[in-house]
Design a protein around this motif. Structure first.
Motif, PDB file in Angstrom:
ATOM      1  N   LYS A  50      -9.146   4.583   9.702  1.00 31.52           N
ATOM      2  CA  LYS A  50      -8.809   6.004   9.765  1.00 31.52           C
ATOM      3  C   LYS A  50      -7.777   6.296  10.844  1.00 31.52           C
ATOM      4  N   ALA A  51      -7.949   5.706  12.018  1.00 32.79           N
ATOM      5  CA  ALA A  51      -7.020   5.968  13.128  1.00 32.79           C
ATOM      6  C   ALA A  51      -5.601   5.565  12.761  1.00 32.79           C
ATOM      7  N   ARG A  52      -5.466   4.415  12.140  1.00 30.59           N
ATOM      8  CA  ARG A  52      -4.138   3.944  11.728  1.00 30.59           C
ATOM      9  C   ARG A  52      -3.534   4.868  10.684  1.00 30.59           C
ATOM     10  N   ALA A  53      -4.323   5.253   9.690  1.00 28.27           N
ATOM     11  CA  ALA A  53      -3.821   6.119   8.623  1.00 28.27           C
ATOM     12  C   ALA A  53      -3.414   7.489   9.150  1.00 28.27           C
ATOM     13  N   VAL A  54      -4.232   8.034  10.036  1.00 25.41           N
ATOM     14  CA  VAL A  54      -3.938   9.357  10.602  1.00 25.41           C
ATOM     15  C   VAL A  54      -2.691   9.310  11.476  1.00 25.41           C
ATOM     16  N   THR A  55      -2.576   8.280  12.319  1.00 24.26           N
ATOM     17  CA  THR A  55      -1.431   8.170  13.218  1.00 24.26           C
ATOM     18  C   THR A  55      -0.135   7.985  12.446  1.00 24.26           C
ATOM     19  N   LEU A  56      -0.145   7.102  11.466  1.00 25.85           N
ATOM     20  CA  LEU A  56       1.064   6.885  10.668  1.00 25.85           C
ATOM     21  C   LEU A  56       1.426   8.128   9.857  1.00 25.85           C
ATOM     22  N   ALA A 102       8.338  -0.407   7.895  1.00 25.80           N
ATOM     23  CA  ALA A 102       8.139  -1.749   8.447  1.00 25.80           C
ATOM     24  C   ALA A 102       6.810  -1.835   9.180  1.00 25.80           C
ATOM     25  N   PHE A 103       6.451  -0.775   9.913  1.00 23.33           N
ATOM     26  CA  PHE A 103       5.167  -0.750  10.612  1.00 23.33           C
ATOM     27  C   PHE A 103       4.014  -0.855   9.609  1.00 23.33           C
ATOM     28  N   VAL A 104       4.155  -0.162   8.493  1.00 25.28           N
ATOM     29  CA  VAL A 104       3.099  -0.186   7.474  1.00 25.28           C
ATOM     30  C   VAL A 104       2.981  -1.575   6.852  1.00 25.28           C
ATOM     31  N   ILE A 105       4.127  -2.161   6.497  1.00 25.88           N
ATOM     32  CA  ILE A 105       4.120  -3.462   5.824  1.00 25.88           C
ATOM     33  C   ILE A 105       3.630  -4.567   6.741  1.00 25.88           C
ATOM     34  N   LEU A 106       4.024  -4.507   8.012  1.00 31.51           N
ATOM     35  CA  LEU A 106       3.693  -5.579   8.952  1.00 31.51           C
ATOM     36  C   LEU A 106       2.298  -5.439   9.559  1.00 31.51           C
ATOM     37  N   SER A 107       1.625  -4.320   9.306  1.00 33.14           N
ATOM     38  CA  SER A 107       0.272  -4.147   9.823  1.00 33.14           C
ATOM     39  C   SER A 107      -0.678  -5.092   9.107  1.00 33.14           C
ATOM     40  N   PRO A 108      -1.762  -5.493   9.759  1.00 29.37           N
ATOM     41  CA  PRO A 108      -2.730  -6.388   9.119  1.00 29.37           C
ATOM     42  C   PRO A 108      -3.252  -5.812   7.809  1.00 29.37           C
ATOM     43  N   TYR A 109      -3.382  -6.647   6.812  1.00 29.65           N
ATOM     44  CA  TYR A 109      -3.856  -6.215   5.497  1.00 29.65           C
ATOM     45  C   TYR A 109      -5.318  -5.780   5.577  1.00 29.65           C
ATOM     46  N   GLU A 110      -5.603  -4.668   4.936  1.00 32.25           N
ATOM     47  CA  GLU A 110      -6.977  -4.144   4.940  1.00 32.25           C
ATOM     48  C   GLU A 110      -7.641  -4.379   3.577  1.00 32.25           C
ATOM     49  N   THR A 111      -8.860  -4.844   3.608  1.00 35.09           N
ATOM     50  CA  THR A 111      -9.644  -4.991   2.390  1.00 35.09           C
ATOM     51  C   THR A 111     -10.391  -3.686   2.143  1.00 35.09           C
ATOM     52  N   LEU A 112     -10.038  -3.016   1.055  1.00 36.99           N
ATOM     53  CA  LEU A 112     -10.627  -1.713   0.760  1.00 36.99           C
ATOM     54  C   LEU A 112     -11.714  -1.854  -0.293  1.00 36.99           C
ATOM     55  N   SER A 113     -12.729  -1.033  -0.172  1.00 38.56           N
ATOM     56  CA  SER A 113     -13.813  -1.013  -1.154  1.00 38.56           C
ATOM     57  C   SER A 113     -14.094   0.440  -1.517  1.00 38.56           C
ATOM     58  N   ILE A 114     -13.748   0.805  -2.735  1.00 39.21           N
ATOM     59  CA  ILE A 114     -13.908   2.186  -3.173  1.00 39.21           C
ATOM     60  C   ILE A 114     -15.386   2.512  -3.344  1.00 39.21           C
ATOM     61  N   VAL A 122      -8.553  11.725   5.901  1.00 37.44           N
ATOM     62  CA  VAL A 122      -9.884  11.442   6.443  1.00 37.44           C
ATOM     63  C   VAL A 122     -10.866  11.107   5.322  1.00 37.44           C
ATOM     64  N   VAL A 123     -10.853  11.903   4.266  1.00 41.52           N
ATOM     65  CA  VAL A 123     -11.768  11.674   3.144  1.00 41.52           C
ATOM     66  C   VAL A 123     -11.475  10.334   2.474  1.00 41.52           C
ATOM     67  N   LEU A 124     -10.188  10.039   2.259  1.00 45.09           N
ATOM     68  CA  LEU A 124      -9.815   8.767   1.630  1.00 45.09           C
ATOM     69  C   LEU A 124     -10.230   7.585   2.506  1.00 45.09           C
ATOM     70  N   SER A 125     -10.114   7.753   3.816  1.00 40.14           N
ATOM     71  CA  SER A 125     -10.533   6.683   4.734  1.00 40.14           C
ATOM     72  C   SER A 125     -12.027   6.424   4.626  1.00 40.14           C
ATOM     73  N   GLU A 126     -12.802   7.497   4.554  1.00 41.47           N
ATOM     74  CA  GLU A 126     -14.252   7.357   4.462  1.00 41.47           C
ATOM     75  C   GLU A 126     -14.678   6.756   3.130  1.00 41.47           C
ATOM     76  N   LEU A 127     -13.929   7.066   2.071  1.00 39.60           N
ATOM     77  CA  LEU A 127     -14.292   6.565   0.744  1.00 39.60           C
ATOM     78  C   LEU A 127     -13.870   5.124   0.530  1.00 39.60           C
ATOM     79  N   SER A 128     -12.783   4.712   1.189  1.00 43.13           N
ATOM     80  CA  SER A 128     -12.230   3.382   0.929  1.00 43.13           C
ATOM     81  C   SER A 128     -12.506   2.377   2.039  1.00 43.13           C
ATOM     82  N   GLY A 129     -12.916   2.863   3.212  1.00 41.12           N
ATOM     83  CA  GLY A 129     -13.168   1.962   4.324  1.00 41.12           C
ATOM     84  C   GLY A 129     -11.924   1.543   5.082  1.00 41.12           C
ATOM     85  N   MET A 130     -10.780   2.211   4.831  1.00 39.93           N
ATOM     86  CA  MET A 130      -9.565   1.842   5.559  1.00 39.93           C
ATOM     87  C   MET A 130      -9.617   2.397   6.983  1.00 39.93           C
TER      88      MET A 130
END
Length: 265
Positions: free
Chosen positions: A24-30, A80-92, A14-22
């Motif tokens: 969150k739902a996708r990261a938590v579910t995976l 494969a799910f991770v690789i094939l997911s749409p690319y996210e532009t992150l901003s630290i 959760v913290v990494l999602s908030e800091l990077s803008g990725m």
């Protein structure tokens, strides 16, 4: 275990999602899927494996040998799910200030050691009383922010479902005991009552251990009810069920289809 892994990792996710803008739902579910399928490998990785391991008297290595090929398939599919997911532009973003409460750290660490000792010596009531008193005096917000709904859900999941299984058998319900049918049935029931109770229900019919273990473990990756690890992840991260199921149901559908195809070869 998978539940403990979620308690440790989800706050970090959760913290990494908030800091990077990725996402969150996708990261938590995976992360929840990873905990469920990763914990399937060993007999001590999750509660349902412990139950099966104890019931069938398997050796540690025998259990791992049976589960290893399928766990590798599940992890490859997850990758494969991770690789094939749409690319996210992150901003630290800049790190927020962190306040360290030395008194809370000392009390929590001391209570952990004390509670282990009291639990081992059979004084559970004293352990609970001391813990509640310590935080009541030191920091009431710890108790007020406690997720009591999750605790009650945890208690429900670990209710003894042996009686329910016996009632089904007495009523003439014939539960599958091997092969793809057992995988499908146990995975499906896990979506309704969670995979730990589903394991107990099927044990009453004395099924083959490997298809049962495969079904209840892959069953933990579907709905949020499928595994307590899912519930922990959703409650901590405050992710909507719709967002969680957008990824988890897709993974479950593909993985269960692969399982059935492999078992029918």
């Amino acid at each position: 275990m998978n539940d403990t892994a979620m308690l440790v990792f989800i706050p970090l996710v959760v913290v990494l999602s908030e800091l990077s803008g990725m996402d969150k739902a996708r990261a938590v579910t995976l992360s929840a899927i990873a905990a469920n399928v990763g914990s399937a490998l060993t007999p001590i990785g999750n509660p349902q494996n412990i139950i099966i391991w104890r019931e069938y008297g398997l050796s540690f290595l025998a259990f791992v040998r049976g589960m290893l090929p399928f766990v590798l398939i599940w992890l490859t599919l997850l990758l494969a799910f991770v690789i094939l997911s749409p690319y996210e532009t992150l901003s630290i973003r800049s790190l927020p200030p962190v306040a360290f409460r030395r008194d809370l750290f000392v009390v929590s660490t001391s209570l952990l050691a004390l509670n282990i000792y009291l639990g081992e010596t059979g004084r559970h009531e004293l352990s609970i009383a001391l813990t509640l008193l310590a935080f009541l005096l030191l920091e009431r917000d710890v108790l007020l922010s406690f997720d009591w709904v999750l605790v009650l859900t945890f208690a429900f999941i670990f209710i003894d479902f042996n009686e329910f299984s016996a009632l089904l058998l007495k009523a003439g319900f014939s539960l599958p005991t091997e092969g793809a049918g057992l995988v499908l049935a146990s995975a499906g029931l896990s979506q309704l009552i969670s995979n730990v109770p589903a394991t107990v229900v099927f044990l009453g019919s004395k099924p083959a251990w490997l298809p049962l273990a495969l079904g209840v473990n892959v069953g933990g990756t579907g709905t949020v009810v499928g595994s307590l690890a899912n519930l922990i992840a959703v409650r901590i991260a405050r992710v909507s069920l719709r967002d969680f199921h957008r990824y988890s149901i897709a993974y479950f559908a593909v993985s269960i289809a692969l399982m059935i195809a492999i078992l029918r070869i």
